[in-house]
Scaffold this motif. Structure first.
Motif, PDB file in Angstrom:
ATOM      1  N   ARG A   1       0.832  -1.201   0.000  1.00  0.00           N
ATOM      2  CA  ARG A   1       0.000   0.000   0.000  1.00  0.00           C
ATOM      3  C   ARG A   1       0.876   1.264   0.000  1.00  0.00           C
ATOM      4  O   ARG A   1       0.587   2.235  -0.687  1.00  0.00           O
ATOM      5  N   ILE A   2       1.951   1.221   0.762  1.00  0.00           N
ATOM      6  CA  ILE A   2       2.818   2.400   0.842  1.00  0.00           C
ATOM      7  C   ILE A   2       3.453   2.671  -0.524  1.00  0.00           C
ATOM      8  O   ILE A   2       3.508   3.815  -0.978  1.00  0.00           O
ATOM      9  N   VAL A   3       3.897   1.613  -1.175  1.00  0.00           N
ATOM     10  CA  VAL A   3       4.506   1.791  -2.496  1.00  0.00           C
ATOM     11  C   VAL A   3       3.471   2.380  -3.462  1.00  0.00           C
ATOM     12  O   VAL A   3       3.781   3.268  -4.255  1.00  0.00           O
ATOM     13  N   ALA A   4       2.223   1.899  -3.348  1.00  0.00           N
ATOM     14  CA  ALA A   4       1.178   2.441  -4.222  1.00  0.00           C
ATOM     15  C   ALA A   4       0.956   3.921  -3.930  1.00  0.00           C
ATOM     16  O   ALA A   4       0.820   4.742  -4.838  1.00  0.00           O
ATOM     17  N   LEU A   5       0.958   4.261  -2.633  1.00  0.00           N
ATOM     18  CA  LEU A   5       0.724   5.655  -2.248  1.00  0.00           C
ATOM     19  C   LEU A   5       1.887   6.557  -2.644  1.00  0.00           C
ATOM     20  O   LEU A   5       1.706   7.735  -2.919  1.00  0.00           O
ATOM     21  N   GLU A   6       3.074   5.997  -2.645  1.00  0.00           N
ATOM     22  CA  GLU A   6       4.264   6.825  -2.866  1.00  0.00           C
ATOM     23  C   GLU A   6       4.782   6.714  -4.292  1.00  0.00           C
ATOM     24  O   GLU A   6       5.967   6.959  -4.541  1.00  0.00           O
TER      25      GLU A   6
ATOM     26  N   ALA B   1     -10.008   6.201   0.813  1.00  0.00           N
ATOM     27  CA  ALA B   1     -10.384   7.436   1.491  1.00  0.00           C
ATOM     28  C   ALA B   1     -11.168   8.350   0.550  1.00  0.00           C
ATOM     29  O   ALA B   1     -12.223   8.891   0.909  1.00  0.00           O
ATOM     30  N   ARG B   2     -10.675   8.515  -0.672  1.00  0.00           N
ATOM     31  CA  ARG B   2     -11.355   9.404  -1.628  1.00  0.00           C
ATOM     32  C   ARG B   2     -12.745   8.904  -1.955  1.00  0.00           C
ATOM     33  O   ARG B   2     -13.716   9.666  -1.976  1.00  0.00           O
ATOM     34  N   GLU B   3     -12.785   7.588  -2.186  1.00  0.00           N
ATOM     35  CA  GLU B   3     -14.049   6.968  -2.554  1.00  0.00           C
ATOM     36  C   GLU B   3     -15.079   7.140  -1.428  1.00  0.00           C
ATOM     37  O   GLU B   3     -16.220   7.539  -1.666  1.00  0.00           O
ATOM     38  N   LEU B   4     -14.621   6.907  -0.204  1.00  0.00           N
ATOM     39  CA  LEU B   4     -15.543   6.999   0.931  1.00  0.00           C
ATOM     40  C   LEU B   4     -15.921   8.453   1.198  1.00  0.00           C
ATOM     41  O   LEU B   4     -17.069   8.751   1.525  1.00  0.00           O
ATOM     42  N   ALA B   5     -14.940   9.350   1.010  1.00  0.00           N
ATOM     43  CA  ALA B   5     -15.251  10.774   1.183  1.00  0.00           C
ATOM     44  C   ALA B   5     -16.264  11.215   0.131  1.00  0.00           C
ATOM     45  O   ALA B   5     -17.193  11.990   0.411  1.00  0.00           O
ATOM     46  N   SER B   6     -16.117  10.701  -1.088  1.00  0.00           N
ATOM     47  CA  SER B   6     -17.075  11.048  -2.145  1.00  0.00           C
ATOM     48  C   SER B   6     -18.479  10.606  -1.748  1.00  0.00           C
ATOM     49  O   SER B   6     -19.456  11.323  -1.963  1.00  0.00           O
ATOM     50  N   LEU B   7     -18.556   9.421  -1.162  1.00  0.00           N
ATOM     51  CA  LEU B   7     -19.869   8.931  -0.732  1.00  0.00           C
ATOM     52  C   LEU B   7     -20.488   9.877   0.276  1.00  0.00           C
ATOM     53  O   LEU B   7     -21.674  10.192   0.226  1.00  0.00           O
ATOM     54  N   ARG B   8     -19.647  10.350   1.206  1.00  0.00           N
ATOM     55  CA  ARG B   8     -20.145  11.281   2.224  1.00  0.00           C
ATOM     56  C   ARG B   8     -20.640  12.551   1.561  1.00  0.00           C
ATOM     57  O   ARG B   8     -21.697  13.074   1.910  1.00  0.00           O
TER      58      ARG B   8
ATOM     59  N   LEU C   1      -8.821   1.772   4.348  1.00  0.00           N
ATOM     60  CA  LEU C   1      -9.149   3.182   4.542  1.00  0.00           C
ATOM     61  C   LEU C   1      -8.224   4.041   3.694  1.00  0.00           C
ATOM     62  O   LEU C   1      -8.652   4.989   3.037  1.00  0.00           O
ATOM     63  N   SER C   2      -6.937   3.684   3.708  1.00  0.00           N
ATOM     64  CA  SER C   2      -5.982   4.489   2.969  1.00  0.00           C
ATOM     65  C   SER C   2      -6.273   4.437   1.465  1.00  0.00           C
ATOM     66  O   SER C   2      -6.181   5.437   0.768  1.00  0.00           O
ATOM     67  N   GLU C   3      -6.663   3.260   0.992  1.00  0.00           N
ATOM     68  CA  GLU C   3      -6.931   3.120  -0.439  1.00  0.00           C
ATOM     69  C   GLU C   3      -8.218   3.795  -0.868  1.00  0.00           C
ATOM     70  O   GLU C   3      -8.359   4.272  -1.986  1.00  0.00           O
TER      71      GLU C   3
END
Lengths: 236, 787
Positions: free
Chosen positions: B288-293, B686-693, B682-684
């Protein structure tokens, strides 16, 4: 007439996505960039500017054609040699700064000085871009313009032979944008570093020695500025 | 410090919770390696030093009566370095203030000087005076359990006479590290003692003037043990030799060695589970970190860092996590080894305990931990190395969801959008979902194993004590007696039932396979001591046949219908052949069972008994005890209630430690897997879940997507966990079973239920901090950051 720093011959880059989908990002480009000049690449999105910059910087490989950095044929270099080339000769500045958020301004510059052969001190590089007083701040505590100037400090700290800037002011307002351009101009003047700047902003071309216009993967036009203006004269 | 290293340290600090969760799982593996190998090394080293200092013998043999003159021939057997001839026998003891009778094993001391072999270590007091007839040295645990001090004494029933013996000293002996009385299943220091007395006194007590019945030998360097055993058996056969054996059949040594072997086995069984989970967790988190970075990786390469620099950066992150795990594991492992060592020192009668953690244990555990972490990070490190700088700087393509068959099936179900998001995510990354299920399943399995011991020992106690052995007392006679002796026993106060039984030491032979065991002979209508198979039916052996415990039959490769030869080592030393009529699952020992009257007929003698099984009237036990203390013909009395109590107490103590250790390990695994799975989600997303909100979904609806997915995986993991748990339990029954007892594979539904419930609760709890983060998501900030 200065000598060329970059020279390309019939340079092409083709992206393939899927079997029949083919995008010609660069299509037979012949171009020369000169030592100690500031060159601006202009053109609409997708015209091939960034692709060219990536290939010049050794970040990407051409599909066909040749690129010379001075006397070196970049297209003949393997990954290891390209890494060495980037480390020793090239400074990059990106639109989105690309600072490491967990490192302070000084440490972000140190990333380069740790591996470069003959770097300046990180503090010195930051002073050059007018950030001597912010060296211990993390990126999150800096404004966009400050962040971009840290990125420039990072790019010049190794005393590069060429400075490649991809939309350095693209994410900035006019005031901070001018500060960034001032920094680039200073470096070019003081160190004679060949500087290539990609921009959408046509006004920036007026501070360059040379302007190259791109259209659909071709060079549409090359202009030479007889009269350059200072960055603070540029209007957004 | 290099800037890249600074980034490393800051990344680790930022990820501390996830890193700690992984490090704790890794620490469990390191701890178990260190604890089990450290403890086995400590026991092994202690045993070795004790044996060496106190000259523990290599070969042991008991015989009926060996003339002392024969010892010269024994000592002349090639390969023998030293020998010690002794007289040994059992006696019933009457201890002042203790209503129940105790049993003493009496061993003679040499006429001059201290024993050459199996030298008891004097703990207090002194040896009996030369030529004294009523002075005795006793083993220290027996003294402590009964509150004896030097000068105290007790009565012993010696050769029909009750004699008062005065204690002159207490000792520990390498022969009795694990001190278990005849017929007992666990040590009971109060009811069984070892007594050393002067040779003339013991000889008089057992009618052994000019003779011995117990020989111990040490072998010369390079001697062939089997040759010595064979020569001894030949030599002693005319004198009722019961078969010479090496240390492997010496009871105390066998128990200690089994314990050491089991501890070593644990080092192979458990740690791979923890290391495997670590590989998975590191893979998930670093991936996940490699994907994020991505863009930082591109940047580093643009700045001139090599692919190896970048790979190493992420490998080092995993390495740092490993270092935390190793330090935690080393500290807890060394501590646990010491604590467990103290418990073992209490359980086993060692005079000292050498705590020496082998350096190799530290090295091996550290290497294993680094190996697991590196393996976990390897894939991500390769991905980071392969990312072309220009590609890395561009935002990643959105993951490709395809409308496959499964997706169409999902659509047909008309589920809510959040449920669809959960299911699609699982379908999109089936490998990751499967690994989460596996991790949580392993947590469940470890908890199943923790409680499995409870089930298994309950079953052992039930079949061992309440089904098979229902007598209150086992009375062992000094000599075999005619069946009529049972009448006398029935006349003892309080006796309700008395039944005859015989024990015959034999060598069973089937082809080239042999095994030395005891044949138990019973009357067909025996009600107190029965052979009960694992399905609860009572096995009655038809006259002339032999029933074998499953384990014994396996060792001799025997099946019902086969014939087995039994070479009797007592009496007229006959060889009889028996048809095997059944094999039965037995909990204790290597049983071989036959019919008493038919056996005596085959041996051409009137029915006899060597043991009487007795039930008592609860109101008259004291009178019974008083009576047997004065009954001359008894060599031992085993009280089943004491036996049961000692067994349950010992098992309980061990079991609580087991359940505690395994329970904590299982919980840590569940915590590590669930927390990291949710955190990465959550890290992956976050955007998707924030969009839902932003689209108007409530907090609980958004929480449902994240929490629901992890809980769904946790629930799906349960059947797998049960299955793996049962498999590990099966493996452990094999490893923990010995010729002394067999751990049955019994798993109650409640065991599965408790394990699953624990894992689900731990999963829910470990989701809480992630959920808090989720509901506090800064919507604007999340949407602003560049993916």
């Amino acid at each position: 007439m200065p000598s060329p720093v970059f020279r390309t011959e019939n340079l092409s880059k083709i992206y393939r996505s899927g079997e029949k989908n083919e995008v010609r990002a660069l299509d037979g480009v012949d171009l020369t960039v000169f030592e100690s000049e500031m060159t601006v690449l202009l053109g609409p999105s997708g015209s091939g500017k960034s692709t060219l910059l990536n290939i010049l910087g050794g970040l990407d490989q051409a599909t066909s054609g040749t690129v010379w950095f001075r006397d070196t044929d970049l297209t003949a270099l393997q990954d290891r040699a390209l890494t060495r080339y980037r480390r020793d000769h090239v400074g990059f500045v990106f639109q989105f700064y690309n600072l490491v958020p967990s490192l302070t301004a000084r440490e972000n510059v140190q990333l380069v000085t740790d591996v470069a052969p003959n770097p300046m001190r990180p503090a010195e590089a930051l002073e050059l871009v007018g950030l001597g007083h912010r060296i211990n701040h993390f990126p999150a505590a800096l404004s966009g313009g400050e962040q971009q100037r840290v990125a420039i400090a990072r790019a010049i700290a190794k005393r590069p032979d060429v400075l490649l800037c991809d939309e350095p002011t693209g994410a900035l307002d006019s005031k901070t944008g001018v500060q960034v351009l001032e920094a680039l101009n200073t470096i070019n003047d003081r160190f004679g570093t060949a500087t290539v700047i990609i921009t959408h902003n046509a006004d920036i071309r007026r501070m360059a020695h040379r302007v190259i216009r791109f259209q659909d993967g071709h060079i549409a036009k090359v202009e030479v500025n007889d009269h350059r203006i200072a960055p603070h004269e540029i209007v957004w | 410090m290099r800037a890249l290293d600074l980034k490393l340290m800051r990344d680790l600090r930022r990820l501390w919770a996830q890193a700690l969760a992984i490090a704790m799982v890794l620490a469990c593996g390191v701890m178990v390696i260190l604890m089990s190998s450290g403890l086995s090394a400590a026991l092994d080293e202690t045993k070795r030093a004790y044996y060496e200092r106190n000259r523990f013998a290599d070969v042991f043999v008991t015989a009926r009566r060996v003339p002392e003159s024969l010892m010269r021939e024994v000592a002349a057997i090639p390969g023998i370095a030293a020998s010690e001839a002794r007289i040994s026998g059992n006696a019933i003891l009457d201890i002042p203030g203790r209503p129940e009778a105790a049993i003493g094993q009496i061993i003679s001391l040499p006429l001059v000087g201290e024993p050459r072999l199996n030298l008891p270590l004097m703990r207090a007091g002194d040896w009996p005076a030369n030529g004294s007839l009523d002075q005795v040295v006793i083993n220290e645990p027996f003294a402590e359990a009964n509150g004896f001090v030097i000068g105290d004494g007790f009565y012993a029933n010696l050769n029909g006479r009750k004699r008062w013996l005065t204690i002159t000293g207490t000792v520990l002996s390498p022969e009795f590290i694990y001190t278990i009385g005849p017929g007992a299943l666990m040590p009971d220091a109060e009811a069984f003692g070892v007594l050393w007395m002067s040779r003339p006194s013991v000889a008089a007590s057992f009618d052994m003037q000019g003779a011995v019945n117990n020989i111990a030998l040490t072998l010369a360097r390079g001697a062939n043990e089997q040759h010595v055993l064979d020569r001894l058996d030949d030599l002693l056969e005319p004198y009722g030799g019961l078969g010479a054996h090496g240390r492997d059949l010496q009871i105390s040594h066998a128990f200690v060695q089994t314990e050491i072997d089991q501890l070593e086995n644990i080092a192979y069984v458990l740690p791979p589970v923890f290391l495997g989970i670590t590989v998975f967790l590191v893979n998930m988190v670093i991936g996940r970190i490699v994907a994020l970075e991505r863009s930082e990786i591109g940047l580093l390469k643009a700045l001139g860092y090599t692919n190896w620099d970048v790979s190493l950066h992420y490998l080092l992150l995993a390495g740092l996590i490993a270092i935390i795990g190793i330090i935690l594991g080393w500290i807890s492992g060394a501590w646990m080894a010491r604590q467990m060592g103290e418990i073992y020192a209490e359980f086993y009668d060692f005079p000292f305990l050498i705590h020496r953690m082998p350096i190799s244990s530290y090295l091996v555990s550290a290497l294993a931990a680094f190996g697991a972490a590196t393996l976990g990070a390897a894939n991500s490190a390769v991905i980071a190395a392969r990312l072309a700088p220009a590609v890395a700087m561009a935002p990643p393509l959105p993951p490709r969801f395809r409308r496959g068959l499964l997706n169409r099936a999902l659509e047909a179900l008309r589920l809510s959008q959040p449920t669809m998001m959960i299911l699609r995510d699982i379908i999109r990354w089936p490998g990751r979902a499967a690994l989460s299920v596996l991790g949580l399943g392993l947590a469940t399995s470890v908890l199943v194993v923790a409680n499995f011991f409870d089930d298994a020992f309950d079953a052992m106690i039930d079949t061992g004590f309440y089904q098979s052995n229902r007598q209150d007392v086992i009375l062992a006679l000094s000599e075999e007696a005619p069946l009529a002796a049972l009448e006398e026993i029935r006349r003892l106060p309080g006796v309700l039932q008395a039944e005859a039984q015989q024990f015959h030491p034999v060598t069973l032979r089937h082809g080239a396979l042999t095994k030395r065991v005891s044949i138990e002979a019973r009357m067909p209508d025996a009600d107190l001591s029965r052979v009960v198979s694992d399905d609860g039916t009572v096995v009655v052996v038809p006259p002339g046949g032999l029933a074998l415990s499953h384990r014994l039959a396996q060792q001799l490769d025997l099946r019902p219908g086969d014939t087995v030869q039994a070479e009797f080592m007592t009496g007229t030393r006959e060889t009889l052949s028996f048809p095997v009529i059944a094999t039965v699952d037995q909990v204790f020992g290597l049983g071989a069972y036959t019919d008493l009257e038919a056996l005596d007929a085959a041996l051409r003698r009137a029915p006899r008994l060597s043991v009487a099984n007795v039930t008592l009237d609860a109101g008259e036990t004291e009178a019974f005890h008083a009576a047997i203390k004065d009954t001359p013909a008894l060599a031992a009395a085993v009280f089943m209630s004491d036996n049961r109590r000692a067994f349950i107490e010992t098992i309980d103590e061990n079991q609580n430690i087991m359940i505690g250790v395994y329970g904590i390990l299982g919980i840590l695994i569940a915590l590590g897997v669930a927390y990291n799975a949710a955190r990465v989600q959550l890290s992956e997303r976050a955007r998707e879940l924030a969009s839902l909100r932003i689209l108007g979904f409530s907090r609980s609806e958004v929480s449902y997507v994240l929490i629901g997915q992890v809980l769904l995986l946790a629930i799906a993991a349960q059947p797998l966990g049960w299955w793996i748990g049962a498999a590990i339990a099966r493996l452990m029954t094999n490893q923990f079973s010995s010729d002394l007892y067999v751990v049955p594979l019994v798993l109650q539904p409640a065991t599965y239920a408790v394990a699953s419930l624990t894992v689900l609760i731990v999963t829910a709890v470990s989701l809480l901090p992630v959920w808090r983060r989720l509901i506090q998501l800064d919507l604007v900030a999340v949407m602003k950051t560049r993916e």
